[in-house]
Design a protein around this motif. Structure first.
Motif: not given
Length: 798
Positions: A530-536
């Motif tokens: 269950l991938p979760i990525g963050t960025l601006y």
């Protein structure tokens, strides 16, 4: 040629092994010839035989296919194993389809419809092709990087034992040399070095030609150095066996030096012109050497051309030797010298990239290939080898031995509700971090299958708590030096194979390709992640090509982008987003949400963790904010949670027939609420609609309209979408004031649902530094601007 007579073989100690190698080489060369024919014929059929109704050129890249026929034949029929995964050079798609046709995993009908509706795709597609595609390719360079990040995911799954044990596979990319102009390839290379990537092969089809010209000699001369710099092994396949034998003859070293020094442009031109041109050039430059004169005397033009074009990437034995020499897990770059369009009429010509054989050229080439008229699609027509022997060889190819290679994994159960932070004043970004932190603290199957990743903005996107509990993923454990030296820090950056956060450098393309690889782990490696990525949020556009690529493959992940709009106000226009909501709405394979409150986020995140696992699901995009706002004092009931997931709810219910409704999304909701409180004093019954997903509302509305057009029952014909039900209480002449911290077009379409007059507010230009009150006032998003828009709506003549 070596003597392979029965008498000699019988006298040789390893005669059976030698006989097997000789047989394998003979059959592979036959299949190489058939693969070259089928790929070129498939393209020819699409362009010159199939009816062309719109007059557009169909295309198909015959020359680019020809340069990879040997390498791909060797890989698929001899070298690859079922656990290996391959990204095929986009322009070699017909070669891939031809090989799948020989494997029995592609139909003649789909080949006949190549680049037509329902046929084999222009470029390999996981979702649209029926044959065994591992990675979609098309946007050059991205498939190459995908193999690197997939190798990292394979190790992630293996080191945590998240799937049934199976052999470790190689991630293989077949790379066009011009793809190395793409910057994302080198961004990925650096990331792979940092993460100690293994079991990775990149095979560069060095045909020295790009779409428009010949590749610069000086530029490509540095490629091997770049790979070695980041720890790769480089294996160069330059000269074939026949040329190597010629070099071993008297004065052969002069011939080798001449070819080594020959500029790419000259070599390509001589390839195109043929044997007479080779003879003229060699006579002019090397005739003073007796050994070279002997070569020229003993080779007619055809044989001389064959000798001078005997590059290793086109020599089956040389290719096999190179691949089979690598037995460890060190990443390896094979630089394979080839000829674009080899054996075709336009081989070597600098304009051959999109070139096609005309009808006369194909007829002549068909005769040379020995394929009878009417037998163009026959699997073994024109080959000297016995059809039964070839079929048996194909059936026992290691790669094909297990049939389909797409795996499956069960869904991870998601609790009925996720933790709901109790902060009275907070932002959705902070709430996101708190929810993940509490999931990590609770443990269990959900916490064990979430994997996070971020391009060097882990802490500033509130993943710090999660990482402190779960650690950073790495092949080798390493404790945080600051912690060892007792330096106070809020972050514990320990590295461990058990870690569940993959820290990336500042490269958004890498983020989205990493998410794509993680989001396909269940089908590539048999483990549900269950991938979760963050960025601006402003930088989502920097990785948009890779995001589109990830969605095109139907990879499943959640991306949390923050801060939305201008809410990181002091940072100025470079850190403020305008068009991001439109990206969320317009991107296929991605469902976007923009919650205003943390309880909404909790419901959306819970839904998202289930949605990305559903067969008809998609990836999820959360647009979050750094703006702290007062949280509503309410219970997250099942009905409210359902409305939030469906895309919107009335924060303040309108009276039946209401003439005014304010529609707000995301961080501007407190301003919309303040405006509503003022407007409601003058317009009793006015409503305040909070939109959590313009994307979900819009797509369900379009789907509902489409269903009604084709409905076969009265009930289906009367079914309303959520947005139609939400707007139903309003009067026919009601005015909608839509407002969001983003482009106004994201909500202005709401006026078309029930033909309501609409005044859209939002951001249409770049922002600047300031604080939120000043910027919202300047951009016309604050409560005063919303009240003015209401006044405008009721006084203007429409």
């Amino acid at each position: 040629m070596p003597d392979t007579s029965p008498a000699l073989l019988a006298a040789t100690p390893d005669a059976p092994a030698q006989a097997a190698r000789t047989r394998r080489l003979r059959l592979l060369r036959a299949l190489e010839r058939k693969v070259l024919w089928l790929s070129a014929w498939t393209i020819h059929h699409a362009n010159h035989i199939r009816p062309n109704r719109d007059g557009l050129k169909v295309g198909g890249h015959q020359a680019s296919c020809a340069s990879l026929a040997t390498i791909m034949t060797a890989l698929y029929f001899a070298v690859l194993r079922p656990q290996d995964r391959v990204a095929v050079k986009p322009h070699a798609s017909p070669v891939f389809h031809a090989i799948q046709y020989l494997f029995g995993q592609q139909s003649r009908e789909r080949l006949e419809r190549f680049r037509a509706l329902g046929g084999a795709q222009s470029y390999p597609s996981r979702t649209k092709d029926s044959d065994d595609v591992d990675f979609s390719t098309g946007s050059v360079g991205l498939g190459v990087a995908m193999t690197l990040f997939s190798s990292l995911v394979q190790d992630y799954v293996r080191l945590k034992a998240l799937a049934p044990e199976r052999p470790v596979g190689r991630m293989v990319a077949l790379v066009g040399d011009a793809e190395l102009d793409e910057g994302n390839v080198f961004e990925a290379l650096l990331e792979g070095w940092k993460h100690d990537v293994r079991n990775l092969w990149w095979v560069i089809d060095y045909n020295r030609q790009s779409l428009d010209s010949v590749v610069n000699d000086r530029l490509f001369g540095r490629v091997a150095e770049m790979f070695e710099l980041v720890g790769w092994r480089v294996v160069t396949l330059k000269y074939g066996k026949t040329l190597e034998a010629a070099f071993a003859q008297p004065d052969g070293e002069h011939l080798r030096q001449w070819i080594d020094d020959c500029p790419n442009s000259l070599y390509s031109a001589l390839v195109y012109k043929g044997g007479a041109a080779w003879r003229e050039a060699l006579t002019r430059d090397l005739n003073q050497h007796p050994g070279i004169r002997r070569v020229l005397e003993t080779h007619d033009d055809a044989r001389l051309h064959a000798l001078m074009t005997n590059l290793a990437g086109l020599d089956m034995q040389a290719v096999l030797d190179a691949f089979e020499s690598v037995t460890d897990d060190r990443p390896t770059c094979f630089i394979a010298y080839t000829i674009k369009g080899r054996d075709l009429p336009f081989a070597g010509h600098k304009d051959n990239h999109a070139g096609l054989m005309n009808v006369e050229q194909m007829a002549q080439w068909q005769q040379q290939m020995g394929v009878p008229a009417g037998a163009e699609w026959d699997r073994f027509a024109g080959l000297d080898a016995d059809a039964r022997e070839l079929q048996a060889f194909i059936d026992t190819a290691p790669f094909h031995a297990q049939g389909t290679r797409r795996l499956a994994a069960p869904a991870v159960p998601v609790p009925a509700s996720l933790p709901l932070p109790k902060d009275r004043r907070t932002s959705t970004q902070a709430g996101f971090g708190r929810i993940l932190d509490e999931i990590a603290a609770a443990g269990g199957a959900l916490a064990e299958r979430i994997v996070t990743t971020s391009p060097d903005v882990t802490v500033s996107t509130n993943l710090g708590g999660w990482v402190n509990r779960k650690g950073l993923f790495a092949h080798t454990p390493a404790e945080d030096v600051f912690r060892e030296l007792k330096v106070v820090s809020a972050q514990r950056w320990s590295l461990d194979p058990k870690g569940q956060h993959i820290e990336l450098g500042i490269a958004e393309n890498n983020l989205f390709i990493q998410l794509a690889a993680l989001g396909l782990a269940h089908e590539l490696f048999g483990a549900r992640l269950l991938p979760i990525g963050t960025l601006y949020d402003p930088f989502i556009a920097r990785g948009l090509d890779a995001l589109n690529y990830a969605c095109y493959q139907d990879a499943r992940f959640i991306v949390a982008a923050t801060p939305s709009g201008v809410t990181l106000a002091p940072e100025g226009g470079a850190h403020q987003s305008v068009s991001a909501p439109l990206i969320g709405i317009g991107q296929p394979g991605l469902l976007s949400y923009e919650p205003a409150y943390v309880d909404e986020l909790s419901a959306i995140l819970r839904f998202g963790l289930e949605h990305i696992q559903q067969p008809d699901g998609s990836a999820l995009y959360l647009r979050l904010s750094t703006r702290p706002v007062e949280q509503p004092a309410r219970a997250l009931t099942a009905d409210l949670a359902r409305a939030v997931v469906e895309g919107g709810y009335w924060l303040r219910e309108p009276a039946p027939g209401a003439e005014i409704a304010i529609v707000a999304m995301g961080a501007v909701t407190p301003d919309a609420l303040a405006a509503w409180e003022s407007v409601a004093r003058d317009f009793a019954g006015a409503g305040l609609l909070v939109v959590t997903s313009a994307d979900r509302l819009h797509r369900d509305w379009i789907a509902s309209r489409r269903a009604r057009r084709t409905a076969s029952s009265r009930a289906a014909a009367g079914a309303l979408s959520p947005v139609e039900r939400l707007l139903a209480p309003l009067g026919r002449n009601a005015r909608l004031i839509t407002v969001l911290d983003g482009h106004p077009l994201a909500l202005s379409w709401l006026g078309g649902v029930a033909q309501h007059r609409t005044v859209p507010l939002g951001v249409e230009g770049f922002g600047q530094s300031g604080d939120i009150p000043d910027l919202y006032r300047k951009l016309g998003l604050d409560s005063a601007a919303i009240i003015d828009a209401v006044a405008q709506a009721v006084t203007e003549s429409w």
